[in-house]
Design an enzyme around this catalytic site. Structure first.
Site, PDB file in Angstrom:
ATOM      1  N   GLU A   1      13.881  22.855 -42.205  1.00 40.97           N
ATOM      2  CA  GLU A   1      15.094  22.764 -43.053  1.00 40.97           C
ATOM      3  C   GLU A   1      16.263  23.500 -42.408  1.00 40.97           C
ATOM      4  O   GLU A   1      17.136  24.031 -43.112  1.00 40.97           O
ATOM      5  CB  GLU A   1      14.842  23.309 -44.459  1.00 40.97           C
ATOM      6  CG  GLU A   1      13.980  22.436 -45.329  1.00 40.97           C
ATOM      7  CD  GLU A   1      14.498  21.025 -45.495  1.00 40.97           C
ATOM      8  OE1 GLU A   1      15.716  20.793 -45.333  1.00 40.97           O
ATOM      9  OE2 GLU A   1      13.672  20.144 -45.775  1.00 40.97           O
TER      10      GLU A   1
HETATM   11  C1  LIG Z   1       5.583  22.130 -39.788  1.00 40.43           C
HETATM   12  C2  LIG Z   1       6.887  21.415 -39.717  1.00 40.43           C
HETATM   13  C3  LIG Z   1       7.271  20.598 -40.766  1.00 40.43           C
HETATM   14  C4  LIG Z   1       8.470  19.886 -40.689  1.00 40.43           C
HETATM   15  N1  LIG Z   1       8.809  18.999 -41.689  1.00 40.43           N
HETATM   16  C5  LIG Z   1       9.838  18.152 -41.491  1.00 40.43           C
HETATM   17  C6  LIG Z   1      10.085  17.076 -42.400  1.00 40.43           C
HETATM   18  O1  LIG Z   1       9.393  16.908 -43.396  1.00 40.43           O
HETATM   19  N2  LIG Z   1      11.093  16.216 -42.111  1.00 40.43           N
HETATM   20  C7  LIG Z   1      11.867  16.343 -41.007  1.00 40.43           C
HETATM   21  O2  LIG Z   1      12.751  15.530 -40.794  1.00 40.43           O
HETATM   22  N3  LIG Z   1      11.685  17.369 -40.135  1.00 40.43           N
HETATM   23  C8  LIG Z   1      10.681  18.263 -40.354  1.00 40.43           C
HETATM   24  N4  LIG Z   1      10.459  19.277 -39.467  1.00 40.43           N
HETATM   25  C9  LIG Z   1      11.360  19.448 -38.347  1.00 40.43           C
HETATM   26  C10 LIG Z   1      12.218  20.697 -38.465  1.00 40.43           C
HETATM   27  O3  LIG Z   1      13.190  20.543 -39.445  1.00 40.43           O
HETATM   28  C11 LIG Z   1      12.779  21.004 -37.072  1.00 40.43           C
HETATM   29  O4  LIG Z   1      11.686  21.443 -36.276  1.00 40.43           O
HETATM   30  C12 LIG Z   1      13.887  22.013 -37.094  1.00 40.43           C
HETATM   31  O5  LIG Z   1      15.023  21.514 -37.742  1.00 40.43           O
HETATM   32  C13 LIG Z   1      14.289  22.464 -35.687  1.00 40.43           C
HETATM   33  O6  LIG Z   1      14.469  21.377 -34.829  1.00 40.43           O
HETATM   34  P1  LIG Z   1      13.712  21.337 -33.438  1.00 40.43           P
HETATM   35  O7  LIG Z   1      12.273  21.616 -33.684  1.00 40.43           O
HETATM   36  O8  LIG Z   1      14.034  20.080 -32.736  1.00 40.43           O
HETATM   37  O9  LIG Z   1      14.269  22.553 -32.631  1.00 40.43           O
HETATM   38  P2  LIG Z   1      15.614  22.558 -31.752  1.00 40.43           P
HETATM   39  O10 LIG Z   1      16.704  21.893 -32.490  1.00 40.43           O
HETATM   40  O11 LIG Z   1      15.274  22.058 -30.405  1.00 40.43           O
HETATM   41  O12 LIG Z   1      15.924  24.100 -31.693  1.00 40.43           O
HETATM   42  C14 LIG Z   1      15.311  24.993 -30.730  1.00 40.43           C
HETATM   43  C15 LIG Z   1      16.018  26.320 -30.812  1.00 40.43           C
HETATM   44  O13 LIG Z   1      17.402  26.137 -30.511  1.00 40.43           O
HETATM   45  C16 LIG Z   1      18.210  26.646 -31.557  1.00 40.43           C
HETATM   46  N5  LIG Z   1      19.387  25.812 -31.730  1.00 40.43           N
HETATM   47  C17 LIG Z   1      19.481  24.468 -31.672  1.00 40.43           C
HETATM   48  N6  LIG Z   1      20.736  24.086 -31.901  1.00 40.43           N
HETATM   49  C18 LIG Z   1      21.465  25.197 -32.123  1.00 40.43           C
HETATM   50  C19 LIG Z   1      22.823  25.473 -32.421  1.00 40.43           C
HETATM   51  N7  LIG Z   1      23.715  24.498 -32.572  1.00 40.43           N
HETATM   52  N8  LIG Z   1      23.206  26.770 -32.586  1.00 40.43           N
HETATM   53  C20 LIG Z   1      22.315  27.777 -32.462  1.00 40.43           C
HETATM   54  N9  LIG Z   1      21.032  27.572 -32.172  1.00 40.43           N
HETATM   55  C21 LIG Z   1      20.604  26.309 -32.011  1.00 40.43           C
HETATM   56  C22 LIG Z   1      17.333  26.639 -32.794  1.00 40.43           C
HETATM   57  O14 LIG Z   1      17.759  27.603 -33.747  1.00 40.43           O
HETATM   58  C23 LIG Z   1      15.972  26.952 -32.207  1.00 40.43           C
HETATM   59  O15 LIG Z   1      15.808  28.344 -32.096  1.00 40.43           O
HETATM   60  C24 LIG Z   1       9.291  20.030 -39.558  1.00 40.43           C
HETATM   61  C25 LIG Z   1       8.908  20.877 -38.509  1.00 40.43           C
HETATM   62  C26 LIG Z   1       7.716  21.533 -38.566  1.00 40.43           C
HETATM   63  C27 LIG Z   1       7.294  22.389 -37.387  1.00 40.43           C
END
Ligand SMILES: Cc1cc2nc3c(=O)[nH]c(=O)nc-3n(C[C@H](O)[C@H](O)[C@H](O)COP(=O)(O)OP(=O)(O)OC[C@H]3O[C@@H](n4cnc5c(N)ncnc54)[C@H](O)[C@@H]3O)c2cc1C
Length: 600
Positions: free
Chosen positions: A442
């Site tokens: 989220e």
């Molecule tokens: C168990 C689990 C359940 C989930 N459930 C759902 C679901 O039901 N539906 C759904 O759609 N998604 C779901 N997700 C996805 C989740 O919302 C994302 O993993 C999350 O939003 C982060 O995206 P990412 O994993 O691609 O990380 P990334 O976006 O690649 O981020 C990696 C790091 O970079 C940082 N970062 C990225 N962009 C910025 C920025 N602009 N400024 C500062 N820092 C930044 C982040 O804070 C993080 O530390 C789930 C994930 C997990 C692990």
């Protein structure tokens, strides 16, 4: 072994004394939320949490959800039956509109109930949590046909809902979503693409699953302005409401995770067998805007997950600290034999920290819930707008701060257990593993912090932030004016935290526009500073109420004395960190960026 018991006394105190349940229950449509009804609801919920959900928490963690041939997913033993009981008891539709079979209760009441689910079994509650968000989006922006087809079943829990945002290349940055939605000329669309990390994207609870999916139509503009929102059910629904053909959305696998093992996290393939039929929600290209409606509530709920885990970790740590005997307690009776570890000052420090953070995050969340209720239902336009802007400011704090705190509290819970905390048998480690996701999904803490410094602070030149600081100062002044040394001490620290918050706002507003990289480097410190300050605000208010009730000879004296003692500890031991965070906001950004990317 510890059993979860809902902290009903504190929940009721916060709802009544801090969040203003009596005012909320006067809002149009909430008249049924009388103190007696609310008390009965909380009692029933606490029984369900203690007797049904809590015992499944450990077994669900050990067994986990399992992917099976054919793309089916089996949830751990007992979860399907618990879900059926949950729906039969009406818990699924607590805040949902009575028009679709819900109970139309305030968010304030639902949030106390939800906290119990998060405490007793976080993995279990994720399915209802995501269903709530999906219901919200369809209810607010869906056509009447979509509402009539899906909402009664989703509100009853007969069908569940999901949120499908994430793709391999699109996580925090949803502008990168690639799933395609091709119009079919009959009002429907066919979707093609892959979604990952979809919570309860497949399971064996119900016969149908209603996916809310972000996708792009063929001529959509680039970026976030070209994303639309679709309803894609696992099974299509015939005109008479019965289930029709299997839709082309299939669960390819589920993830192996650090925690929340009982919650299946699915990879979903759309359109591999000809195209998944989808129905547009609202208008094309406005999907992200609609998704944010869902996300606001979902972010609030994830913040409550932090509160729930903190409470559970605290209860487990207290139970262990009373039982485990080790060494002599320093400074107590000379010649005394070995003592339970709760007598060691350092264990007391940890338990007090856990307790104070839990109470503070709970109070902040419930006060925000009351603002959400006012933002929706207050008949006065100005009051509605004020409540909305306050809630908008608070949501990234509730989400970001309560979950960061939840992790710290769960980690302290492990520490209180010593070596046994690291051993799975005690259950303390599960809380830490489960808590770890809450600062990520989220929107990560970094994303919440970006929202707080940008849309919630710089955009209005710090107007709402400074108004909140003003409210904190008023409470600090009331505390200082009392002739009680404990209250005065709380007032001093609270005034200092408000000044720290104001200084950070004053720095942040121009920096956001003029030195955006430096401002963003301090964003998480800014969020934590605000979390501490608003937590102190509510703890200060709680101490004032407790002192008044004690002076009037009302209420449970032991509970009220403990409230003041906990608020004092928060003020003396935790709140001073606000000053350090303010320093980091103002002076830390340049150093964070001092090294070039190649230097790492
Ligand atoms: C168990 C689990 C359940 C989930 N459930 C759902 C679901 O039901 N539906 C759904 O759609 N998604 C779901 N997700 C996805 C989740 O919302 C994302 O993993 C999350 O939003 C982060 O995206 P990412 O994993 O691609 O990380 P990334 O976006 O690649 O981020 C990696 C790091 O970079 C940082 N970062 C990225 N962009 C910025 C920025 N602009 N400024 C500062 N820092 C930044 C982040 O804070 C993080 O530390 C789930 C994930 C997990 C692990």
């Amino acid at each position: 072994m510890s059993t979860y018991h809902a902290p009903l006394a504190d929940m009721q105190f916060v709802m009544n004394e801090l969040a203003g349940l009596s005012q909320v229950s006067k809002l149009p449509g909430f008249e049924d939320a009388t103190p007696d009804t609310v008390s009965a609801i909380l009692d029933e919920a606490s029984k369900f949490a203690t007797n049904v959900l809590d015992p499944l928490n450990v077994t669900g963690d050990r067994e986990g959800a399992v992917w099976q041939e054919g793309g089916r997913v089996k949830t751990p033993k007992g979860f399907k039956e618990a879900y059926e009981q949950y729906c039969a008891n009406g818990w699924n539709g607590l805040t949902k509109s009575t028009e679709f079979g819900g109970q139309g209760l305030p968010q304030l009441v639902a949030c106390a109930v939800e906290e119990m689910w998060h405490s007793s079994n976080l993995a279990f509650d994720l399915c209802p949590l995501l269903t709530q968000g999906a219901i919200e989006a369809i209810e607010l922006r869906g056509s009447q046909a979509l509402k009539d087809t899906f909402l009664p079943k989703m509100v009853a829990g007969t069908w569940t809902g999901t949120m499908n945002l994430t793709e391999p290349q699109a996580g925090s940055d949803l502008a990168a979503v690639r799933t395609r939605a091709v119009p079919q000329g009959d009002g429907t669309y066919k979707l093609y693409g892959q979604k990952i990390f979809i919570t309860f994207g497949e399971h064996d609870y119900t016969e149908n699953i209603v996916h809310l999916v972000l996708a792009r139509t063929p001529d959509a503009p680039e970026g976030v302005k070209g994303i639309s929102l679709f309803v894609v059910p696992k099974f299509l629904v015939d005109a008479d409401g019965s289930l029709g053909a299997r839709n082309d959305v299939h669960c390819v696998s589920i993830e192996h995770k650090l925690g929340i093992h009982a919650s299946p996290t699915a990879v979903l393939a759309y359109g591999d067998r000809g195209g998944a039929v989808g129905y547009l929600v609202g208008e094309e290209n406005r999907g992200l805007e609609y998704m944010f409606i869902m996300m606001n509530l979902a972010r609030f709920s994830v913040g409550l997950e932090g509160v729930g885990i903190s409470e559970r970790a605290y209860q487990r740590a207290v139970a262990y600290a009373r039982e485990r005997v080790q060494g002599r307690a320093v400074g107590l009776e000379k010649g005394a034999k070995t003592a339970p570890i709760i007598e060691h000052p350092d264990i007391r420090r940890m338990l007090m920290t856990m307790r104070a953070y839990t109470e503070a995050t709970r109070a902040v969340a419930y006060v925000t819930a009351a603002a959400l209720d006012n933002a929706h239902r207050n008949p006065d336009d100005a009051a509605r707008a004020k409540a909305q802007s306050f809630a908008d400011f608070m949501i990234p704090i509730v989400k970001g701060w309560s979950t960061e705190v939840g992790q710290d509290v769960a980690s302290l819970g492990v520490q209180v257990h010593g070596g046994m905390g690291f051993i799975e048998e005690t259950g303390a480690a599960q809380h830490l593993r489960d808590a770890r996701i809450t600062t990520i999904y989220e929107g990560t803490t970094g994303i919440q912090a970006n929202d707080l410094i940008g849309r919630k602070t710089a955009r209005d030149s710090g107007a709402v932030a400074n108004a909140v600081a003003g409210e904190i100062e008023k409470v600090a002044a009331h505390l200082a004016a009392r002739g009680d040394s404990a209250l005065q001490a709380i007032g001093v620290q609270l005034a200092a935290a408000a000044a720290d918050a104001r200084a950070a706002v004053e720095w942040m507003v121009p920096a956001y526009g003029q030195r955006p990289r430096v401002a963003h480097a301090g964003a998480v410190a800014y969020l934590k500073l605000w979390g501490l300050a608003v937590g102190g605000w509510q703890m200060g208010r709680a101490a004032l109420v407790a002192a008044e009730r004690l002076a009037a000879g009302e209420g449970d004296a032991q509970f009220l004395h403990a409230k003041i003692a906990t608020a004092r500890y928060y003020a003396d031991a935790l709140l001073p960190q606000a000053g350090a965070f303010a320093h980091t906001v103002i002076h830390g950004g340049d150093s964070a960026l001092a090294l070039a990317a190649e230097a790492f």
